[in-house]
Each structure stands twice: as structure tokens, then as C-alpha cells.
Design a protein around this motif. Structure first.
Motif: not given
Length: 432
Positions: A158-164, A253-257, A276-283
Motif C-alpha cells: 500500500r503506497v503511503n499517500r503522506l509521502k508520495g 485522510l491526509g493527516n486531517r481529523g 507511525l513514526q516511519r509513515s509520517g502520520a500525525r493525526n
């Protein structure tokens, strides 16, 4: 090691697995500990032999007229791996560590490879005690569904939309034969390895370490895409486990919500922090079950995502030994657990919000019937049809799962080319 010695080792491992009903990985690890002379290539081939023998255990037993490990391993090498009788005879003759040469009867059975007269559950390689559920659910397609579950699975990313995006990952990993997944717009697929071949170790890739992608079957990706199509801003991943669905939700969700990740067992949540740290998810807020309650989330969630513990019948391609270790008592325990999770989690859905129920099972008792029982005791919820929105979400040409009368979706290797997976969407009625 030559193939003859590898065949002998695979017979030993499979005999131990069958005798003690232990997980294959434990049996392979113990064999490797006792036989340190074996290299990584040897261990790979031995493991592949054992796993492929388990995938086709019943049909190979019928062909060989034997339920023994020797019969299964010899048939796997000659038939499943397509070395033929001559290739098998040569492998057994060319190595002093090989098993005894094939008998005249073994050679004759391999040459005819006859499944005539075999029961449907044998041709499908499905445990007999589960066959009535397969037959009731899939009718004339039940054998084909079982046979698809007995094949090797591809590797899905699954491609991580937060990074590409998908094109970037394909460009940066051009040394691998990656192809876009047929349905998911964020999925990539590597074909399954054949026979002795080794699958690529994608977790060693730079892109994985940098969080560009995660390993996740396309069916799980689709469940997350269905969930985020509802545009929720407050989400509870109630059975988050290692965080695979949480990460997918965060990416879409693009780190929204705000996403709350919870699991009843703290140990299952352990991998989520590094991921989570590797993915860049902040929400994402992880709710440790020993350190925090969920009381403040009652009646507040736009979406509660429930990927509940289940029998795992949908992932037999990846865990073929579990096919023969699941028991009726274990299934009944899962059914009770699913019912309890549904009753506990539904209280977090706000009026007008949604509950998405998912399993990696193909058994109706864990899916449609489980939701039917839940709705019978929870009049506040109603089913939402996925059949009506599937084309809008994934394209009119996308492969369609089997849809129940309520609009629940059942995906499978035979119908959608994914793992077996169930997605049921419910809505909490507005109060008043």
C-alpha cells in the motif's frame, strides 16, 4: 544440499507438524536449529515444500492414496512444482540423503494424478467440517473458491499517500516487477514466487524504511478506502492491532481529523509506534488499554472501524497450516468474541455515524450472520449497501465482490484476486 536431502528434511518437518499440530514456522525453526549445516537457500526450499504440501493436503492425499507426509512432499515436488515423475526419480537417486526411491505405486499415482471421484471438499482442499458453510455460501463456485485459497498469494503493498504516490514508488523500485493492483488506487503487487524461488524481501528496501509503503493486502486497502470515502473527521480503530488499518486511514485522510487507535491487548499494539513514526502520520492518538479509557469517545465517532478477530479462513493462501489447525471450538470462541466486540464498540458511534465491520474470513457465520444478529438486538443501526457505491469508489470496470442482500461485500482470491475479506457497513440512525 541437493533436492533429495531437501525432500527428506521437508518430510521430517511435515511429519512433526502433522503429529503435534504445531505451527509450521516453529517446526522449521526447530529443524534449522538441529541442522545448522543447512544454508538459507536450503531452508527456503524446505519451507516452500512444506507450505505447498499443506495448501493441497486433501487433494494430494486423494491422488497418492495416503495421508502421510512422504506422499504429500513427493507429490508437491512432482505435481505442484511441475518437476514431473522423472524429475522426482532423478532427485531421489542423486543424493544419499534422499528418502527411499519412489515405489511403483507412487510413480503410477503421480503419473495419473487422478481426482476422479474425489469429494468436493477434497478437490477444494477445505476441511470437511467447514465444507457445508462454503457450499451454502458459494454454491457451484465453492470448489473454485477453495482452490483459489490453496494457491500462493502475491505480495501487495500500500503506497503511503503522506509521502508520495504510486508512480514514484514504481520508479524508485524499478528493479522489482511491480504492477498496480487491479482495484485499489494505492496498491502495488508482486507476483507470487514459484516453486524454489525466493520472494523479494521488500522490507529491506529503502522505500519501506522511509515509509513510502507498507505491506498490506489489497482487500484491506479497499476496506480503508471505503471507510475514508465517508469523509469522517473522528475515527476509532477499535481493534487496531499492529496498526495496518490505522496507517491506511491516516494516509487517506491526509493527516486531517483525529484517529484513535485502540486494542484490547497492549502487546498487539506494540508495533504501531515505530510504524507511525516511519509513515509520517500525525493525526493518530494511541489509546493504551492499560493507561487510558475510551469513555470520552462515547457517542462521538463519525466512524468506528472494526477489523475483528476471526477464523482467518480468508488468509489461507498466506497461512496454509492454520487451515488444518482451526477447530470448531476455536470458531465458536471467535463468534462469541465478535459479538462482544460489536456490542462494546457500537456505543462510540455518534447518531448518523457509521460502523464498518471487517473480517479476514469467508464464513457467513462470522460475517452476514454475525451482523444480522447484531442488528436484531440493536435497532439503532441499519445496513448501508456497498453494492450501490462500489463502481463510484473504484470504477465501473473494477472487479466486484459478492454482495449480500444487505449490500455487504465478500472479497476472495477467486472473485477479486485478493485475500478473503468481508466488509459490512452500518449506519446509526439519527436520534429522534
Amino acid at each position: 544440499m541437493k533436492d533429495g536431502g531437501r525432500l527428506a528434511a521437508a518430510i521430517d518437518v511435515l511429519t512433526e507438524v502433522d503429529t503435534y499440530r504445531r505451527p509450521v514456522q516453529d517446526g522449521l525453526k526447530e529443524w534449522g536449529r538441529r541442522n545448522r549445516f543447512a544454508g538459507s537457500g536450503d531452508r527456503l526450499v524446505i519451507g516452500n515444500l512444506v507450505f505447498d504440501a499443506l495448501r493441497h493436503k486433501l487433494s494430494l492425499s486423494h491422488i497418492m492414496g495416503s495421508t502421510g507426509a512422504r506422499a504429500h512432499i513427493l507429490a508437491t515436488y512432482a505435481l505442484t512444482w511441475e518437476f514431473g515423475v522423472d524429475g522426482l526419480v532423478a532427485a531421489l537417486a542423486d543424493d544419499r540423503f534422499a528418502p527411499e526411491p519412489a515405489t511403483a505405486e507412487e510413480r503410477a499415482r503421480l503419473e495419473s494424478a487422478d481426482l476422479d471421484g474425489a469429494a468436493d471438499h477434497v478437490r477444494a482442499d477445505v476441511p470437511e467440517w467447514l465444507w457445508s458453510q462454503f457450499a451454502a455460501a458459494y454454491g457451484a463456485d465453492a470448489v473454485a473458491e477453495g482452490q483459489a485459497l490453496a494457491r500462493r498469494a502475491p505480495i501487495d503493498l500500500r503506497v503511503n499517500r503522506l509521502k508520495g504516490d504510486r508512480d514514484r514508488v514504481i520508479r524508485r523500485m524499478g528493479h522489482l516487477p511491480l504492477e498496480p493492483t487491479p482495484i485499489s488506487p494505492v496498491g502495488l503487487r508482486l507476483p507470487p514466487a514459484r516453486a524454489k524461488d525466493k520472494a523479494p524481501h521488500v522490507q529491506a528496501e529503502e522505500g519501506f524504511r522511509k515509509g513510502w509503503f507498507e505491506l498490506q493486502d489489497e482487500a484491506s486497502q479497499l476496506a480503508a478506502l471505503v471507510a475514508t470515502s465517508l469523509a469522517p473527521t473522528q475515527v476509532l480503530d477499535y481493534c487496531a492491532g499492529g496498526g495496518g488499518k490505522t496507517l491506511a486511514l491516516a494516509g487517506e485522510l491526509g493527516n486531517r481529523g483525529q484517529i484513535y487507535a485502540h486494542d484490547a491487548l497492549k502487546l498487539r499494539l506494540a508495533p504501531i509506534y515505530e510504524r507511525l513514526q516511519r509513515s509520517g502520520a500525525r493525526n493518530v492518538q494511541v489509546r493504551d488499554p492499560q493507561a487510558a479509557t475510551l469513555d470520552d469517545l462515547k457517542d462521538r465517532m463519525d466512524l468506528v472501524f472494526l477489523d475483528v478477530p476471526c477464523s482467518g479462513t480468508g488468509v489461507w493462501r498466506r497461512r496454509p497450516d492454520s487451515k488444518w489447525r482451526v477447530t470448531e471450538n476455536a470458531l465458536q470462541g471467535r463468534l462469541r468474541e465478535q459479538s462482544q466486540v460489536l456490542d462494546a464498540a457500537c456505543g462510540f458511534v455518534r447518531p448518523g455515524g457509521h460502523l464498518l465491520y471487517a473480517t479476514c474470513s469467508l464464513l457467513p457465520c462470522e460475517n452476514q450472520q454475525q451482523l444480522g444478529a447484531f442488528l436484531a438486538r440493536n435497532a439503532a443501526f441499519e445496513p448501508v449497501s456497498l453494492g450501490e457505491r462500489w463502481g463510484a469508489l473504484f470504477g465501473e470496470d473494477a472487479a466486484r465482490p459478492r454482495f449480500s442482500e444487505e449490500g455487504y461485500a465478500t472479497l476472495s482470491p477467486a472473485t477479486t484476486g485478493t485475500d478473503g475479506f468481508f466488509i459490512g457497513l452500518l449506519r446509526r440512525r439519527e436520534e429522534g
